[in-house]
Design an enzyme around this catalytic site. Sequence first.
Site, short mmCIF file in Angstrom:
data_model
loop_
_atom_site.label_atom_id
_atom_site.label_comp_id
_atom_site.label_asym_id
_atom_site.label_seq_id
_atom_site.Cartn_x
_atom_site.Cartn_y
_atom_site.Cartn_z
CG ASP A 60 -2.27 0.60 0.98
OD1 ASP A 60 -2.31 1.84 0.84
OD2 ASP A 60 -3.29 -0.11 0.92
CG HIS A 94 -5.30 3.84 0.98
ND1 HIS A 94 -4.89 2.54 0.79
CD2 HIS A 94 -6.58 3.90 0.54
CE1 HIS A 94 -5.88 1.84 0.26
NE2 HIS A 94 -6.92 2.64 0.10
CG ASN A 182 -13.70 1.60 -4.39
OD1 ASN A 182 -14.09 0.51 -3.96
ND2 ASN A 182 -12.81 2.33 -3.76
CB SER A 249 -9.34 0.48 0.01
OG SER A 249 -8.79 0.62 -1.26
#
Length: 304
Positions: A60, A94, A182, A249
């Site tokens: 990530d 994130h 998404n 996520s």
Amino acid sequence: MKNTPIKLLDNLEIKATNETLNSYIKTQDNYIPTGVNMVNAPLMWNKGYTGDGVKVAILDSGCSQHPDLINNIIGGKNFTAEGSEADYNDLNGHGTHVAGIIAGNGKVMGVAPNAKLLILKVLDKTGNGNCQGLYDAINYAIEQKVDIINMSLGISINVNEIHAMLKKAVDNNICVVCACGNEGDGKAFTDEHSYPASYNEAISVGAIDNARVNAVFTNSNKEVDLVAHGVNVVSTHLNYGYRSMSGTSQATPHVTGALALLKEYYRKTFEKEPTEVELYAQLIKRTVELNLDRKLQGQGMLFL
């Protein structure tokens, strides 16, 4: 492959409420977010399963030295051009949010609070990276003999080299958990694909809200394996803070944390290491069918 871009999936941050949320969370100890309760993680904790001894690689934007996570992080590596190879600090937020959902252990609890985290930074502060870095990070995770890989990120096209490396991970009995994406429109009859989630070998995770209704943004396709909470998810963030964010996520690390609990359960119960297939079977056995199309829910909602 080298310059093929990867990116964070679009996240919906509830900015208007985050200041109030952050102040509230900082008054708490061991706050259990909605999603952690929805997967029934506290039941596993009460049975003695907290993810102890399970190593999770998070690919990530890195991870900050958050007090809720500092005791879980066992190291990391930077695969971006942002900073040195040893600098896996999160400048985006994130990765820290994802890490807290998996293994938060402080003000906010994650699904597997004693899991160990290997932080592999493949996305920079803007949420962008490339497939070469992702390829190298997956290979590194395999070399480090992790148990689970979490990838809450997306590639818009199929990249054969990434697919091959994902297969290598699974062949090494590593579960690879990926956000399904998404780009959804809320309709099951239209398919939306994001990679690596759309590879059959990946465990593809979709998002539902706390009413067990599919999130309008969650991708639908036949590769979705299961769903978890992904709307207004509270977790760790930058500057020792907390945020509420939405996206597949956020659904994905709920499943990753659950796999950490199940791997500890399997080791203690059967006194052996599970194969990737066996651990996947333990996961799918713990799903509940929802009143949704299969392309939106896969096998159903995770419930341990």
